[in-house]
Design an enzyme around this catalytic site. Structure first.
Site, PDB file in Angstrom:
ATOM      1  N   TYR A   1       0.855  -1.194   0.000  1.00 35.22           N
ATOM      2  CA  TYR A   1       0.000   0.000   0.000  1.00 35.22           C
ATOM      3  C   TYR A   1       0.891   1.244   0.000  1.00 35.22           C
ATOM      4  O   TYR A   1       2.119   1.136  -0.096  1.00 35.22           O
ATOM      5  CB  TYR A   1      -0.962  -0.047   1.199  1.00 35.22           C
ATOM      6  CG  TYR A   1      -1.903  -1.229   1.118  1.00 35.22           C
ATOM      7  CD1 TYR A   1      -2.859  -1.311   0.094  1.00 35.22           C
ATOM      8  CD2 TYR A   1      -1.828  -2.286   2.015  1.00 35.22           C
ATOM      9  CE1 TYR A   1      -3.709  -2.407  -0.004  1.00 35.22           C
ATOM     10  CE2 TYR A   1      -2.676  -3.382   1.913  1.00 35.22           C
ATOM     11  CZ  TYR A   1      -3.609  -3.441   0.901  1.00 35.22           C
ATOM     12  OH  TYR A   1      -4.444  -4.530   0.779  1.00 35.22           O
TER      13      TYR A   1
ATOM     14  N   ARG B   1      -6.020 -15.403  10.582  1.00 38.03           N
ATOM     15  CA  ARG B   1      -7.069 -16.296  10.114  1.00 38.03           C
ATOM     16  C   ARG B   1      -7.439 -17.338  11.176  1.00 38.03           C
ATOM     17  O   ARG B   1      -8.581 -17.788  11.240  1.00 38.03           O
ATOM     18  CB  ARG B   1      -6.640 -16.940   8.789  1.00 38.03           C
ATOM     19  CG  ARG B   1      -6.684 -15.943   7.641  1.00 38.03           C
ATOM     20  CD  ARG B   1      -5.900 -16.401   6.432  1.00 38.03           C
ATOM     21  NE  ARG B   1      -4.466 -16.364   6.657  1.00 38.03           N
ATOM     22  CZ  ARG B   1      -3.545 -16.698   5.760  1.00 38.03           C
ATOM     23  NH1 ARG B   1      -3.925 -17.093   4.560  1.00 38.03           N
ATOM     24  NH2 ARG B   1      -2.253 -16.610   6.054  1.00 38.03           N
TER      25      ARG B   1
ATOM     26  N   CYS C   1      -8.322 -21.838   3.138  1.00 35.86           N
ATOM     27  CA  CYS C   1      -8.918 -21.795   1.788  1.00 35.86           C
ATOM     28  C   CYS C   1      -8.747 -20.392   1.218  1.00 35.86           C
ATOM     29  O   CYS C   1      -8.774 -20.187   0.023  1.00 35.86           O
ATOM     30  CB  CYS C   1     -10.403 -22.155   1.843  1.00 35.86           C
ATOM     31  SG  CYS C   1     -11.392 -20.972   2.792  1.00 35.86           S
TER      32      CYS C   1
HETATM   33  C1  FMN Z   1      -9.668 -11.231   5.653  1.00 35.56           C
HETATM   34  C2  FMN Z   1      -8.337 -10.597   5.852  1.00 35.56           C
HETATM   35  C3  FMN Z   1      -8.228  -9.227   5.911  1.00 35.56           C
HETATM   36  C4  FMN Z   1      -6.984  -8.637   6.142  1.00 35.56           C
HETATM   37  N1  FMN Z   1      -6.918  -7.273   6.278  1.00 35.56           N
HETATM   38  C5  FMN Z   1      -5.751  -6.704   6.661  1.00 35.56           C
HETATM   39  C6  FMN Z   1      -5.710  -5.348   7.034  1.00 35.56           C
HETATM   40  O1  FMN Z   1      -6.734  -4.657   7.112  1.00 35.56           O
HETATM   41  N2  FMN Z   1      -4.498  -4.821   7.348  1.00 35.56           N
HETATM   42  C7  FMN Z   1      -3.350  -5.579   7.352  1.00 35.56           C
HETATM   43  O2  FMN Z   1      -2.270  -5.052   7.642  1.00 35.56           O
HETATM   44  N3  FMN Z   1      -3.392  -6.882   7.039  1.00 35.56           N
HETATM   45  C8  FMN Z   1      -4.547  -7.467   6.742  1.00 35.56           C
HETATM   46  N4  FMN Z   1      -4.605  -8.817   6.532  1.00 35.56           N
HETATM   47  C9  FMN Z   1      -3.403  -9.628   6.787  1.00 35.56           C
HETATM   48  C10 FMN Z   1      -3.413 -10.160   8.237  1.00 35.56           C
HETATM   49  O3  FMN Z   1      -3.273  -9.106   9.168  1.00 35.56           O
HETATM   50  C11 FMN Z   1      -2.274 -11.156   8.473  1.00 35.56           C
HETATM   51  O4  FMN Z   1      -1.040 -10.509   8.321  1.00 35.56           O
HETATM   52  C12 FMN Z   1      -2.324 -12.331   7.504  1.00 35.56           C
HETATM   53  O5  FMN Z   1      -3.617 -12.887   7.454  1.00 35.56           O
HETATM   54  C13 FMN Z   1      -1.312 -13.402   7.919  1.00 35.56           C
HETATM   55  O6  FMN Z   1      -1.583 -13.846   9.225  1.00 35.56           O
HETATM   56  P1  FMN Z   1      -2.377 -15.245   9.472  1.00 35.56           P
HETATM   57  O7  FMN Z   1      -1.631 -16.287   8.707  1.00 35.56           O
HETATM   58  O8  FMN Z   1      -2.331 -15.458  10.952  1.00 35.56           O
HETATM   59  O9  FMN Z   1      -3.754 -15.074   8.942  1.00 35.56           O
HETATM   60  C14 FMN Z   1      -5.821  -9.438   6.277  1.00 35.56           C
HETATM   61  C15 FMN Z   1      -5.939 -10.809   6.186  1.00 35.56           C
HETATM   62  C16 FMN Z   1      -7.171 -11.399   6.008  1.00 35.56           C
HETATM   63  C17 FMN Z   1      -7.258 -12.902   5.983  1.00 35.56           C
END
Ligand code: FMN
Length: 352
Positions: free
Chosen positions: A166, A314, A340
């Site tokens: 971004y 997630r 998924c």
């Molecule tokens: C549905 C969704 C929305 C996300 N929105 C953001 C966000 O608003 N800002 C951000 O920095 N990362 C966002 N991410 C990334 C998550 O903060 C995180 O870094 C990423 O899912 C990896 O972590 P995890 O494997 O525990 O899910 C989003 C991820 C998901 C799945």
């Protein structure tokens, strides 16, 4: 260090080392503010037991939205909704941070995207124009104004979104910043934008607020940020008045690269190596993220000193009670994410 260890940052007690990272919900109300649905969602997540909840990417200035129905904090009139949101999270015992965001060229909604240089995102394919110097200053100030509003609303602090391709990371990356003014050139010059934002935000929020910076340690694309540059970026950030470095990675060209994503699907702890390298360089606390929802992996990251906090995204989306269950060692009761990634890719145009 253990998941259950508490810690105090800027005088605020964080009850454990589990962070719910920012995740866009698309639950914003029509005016871009906080909705009832969003308040209920975050209340439930905070009740699940994380020490810190970082509320999703929130727009600081019109013209910088990334997707439909994105949460905004670009006007004073939106503050009351955020006040309810912050108080609901805090009353459930978690520290509440708000993530501040501008999409730059990675937008699915703006007609003409703005960016450090006129280079379109190949995934979004939007006409993209270069920001002129005065506009850059206006966006820096918009981050500070948004941070001030977050504090007025009762948040414990803010996170600056400097990751995932971004606007801020577009300035940092040599892939997207070809400017010839003081915001372009060497890494130090490309870091001018985030450093100015950090300084202005700190001034706006005061000394009591927690300030987190989410950075990309690797962009996974040729000519983008790699881990050696990521380490330099972290060192520069750590010299500023920042309390937490949140180590993430990737940008849309990587997230929409099926081959790379298929590799990530097979492993856990996908960005662990990045956190580990940066941790050895910097004196301030670090949040690790990226498929850390096997509690054994999360515990190991802390035990081995690779990070000070683990963010579980997630995993917490799938099971609100992930923190409580992991803290109690009830690992087999956790409902695990199957990765998924429907939540991730649908967020651009419908609620998660
Ligand atoms: C549905 C969704 C929305 C996300 N929105 C953001 C966000 O608003 N800002 C951000 O920095 N990362 C966002 N991410 C990334 C998550 O903060 C995180 O870094 C990423 O899912 C990896 O972590 P995890 O494997 O525990 O899910 C989003 C991820 C998901 C799945």
């Amino acid at each position: 260090m253990k998941l259950s260890d508490s810690v105090t940052l800027r005088g605020k007690l964080i009850k454990n080392r589990i962070v719910m990272p920012p995740m866009a919900t698309n639950y914003a109300s029509e005016d871009g503010g906080v909705s009832e649905r969003m308040i209920n969602y975050y209340s439930r997540k905070a009740l699940g037991g994380p020490g810190m909840v970082i509320v999703e990417a929130t727009l600081v200035k019109e013209g910088g939205s990334g997707w439909h129905n994105q949460l905004s904090i670009d006007r004073d009139e939106l503050v009351p909704g955020f006040r309810t949101l912050a108080s609901k999270v805090r009353e459930k015992g978690a520290i509440a941070l708000l993530q501040l965001f501008h999409a730059g060229r990675q937008t699915f909604t703006e007609k003409v995207a703005v960016a450090p240089s006129a280079i379109s995102c190949p995934v979004c394919s939007k006409e993209t124009r270069e920001l002129h110097g005065e506009e850059v200053l206006e966006i820096e100030d918009a981050f500070a104004d948004a941070a001030r509003r977050a504090m007025e609303a009762g948040f414990d602090g803010v996170e600056i979104h400097g990751a995932h391709g971004y606007l801020i990371s577009q300035f940092v990356s040599p892939l997207t910043n070809h400017r010839t003014d003081e915001y372009g050139g060497s890494l130090e010059r490309r870091m001018r934008f985030p450093v100015n934002i950090i300084r202005k935000v700190r001034e706006a929020v005061g000394e009591k607020a927690i300030l987190s910076y989410r950075m990309n340690a690797d962009e996974f694309v040729p000519e983008g940020v790699d881990i050696s540059m990521g380490r330099e970026i972290a060192r520069i950030i750590a010299q500023e008045s920042v309390d937490l470095i949140h180590v993430s990675a990737g940008l849309y060209e990587a997230f929409f690269n099926a081959e790379l994503m298929a590799q990530f699907k097979k492993k856990y702890g996908i960005y662990r190596h990045l956190a580990r390298e940066i941790k050895s360089d910097i004196p301030i606390p670090l949040i690790a993220v990226g498929k850390l929802d096997k509690p054994g992996t999360a515990r190991e990251v802390l035990q081995q000193g690779e990070a000070d906090f683990v963010a579980v995204g997630r995993g917490i989306l799938t099971d609100d009670e992930w923190p409580k269950k992991a803290l109690a060692g009830r690992d087999d009761e956790i409902v695990y994410c199957i990765y998924c990634d429907v939540c991730n890719y649908h967020k651009y145009d419908c609620p998660i």
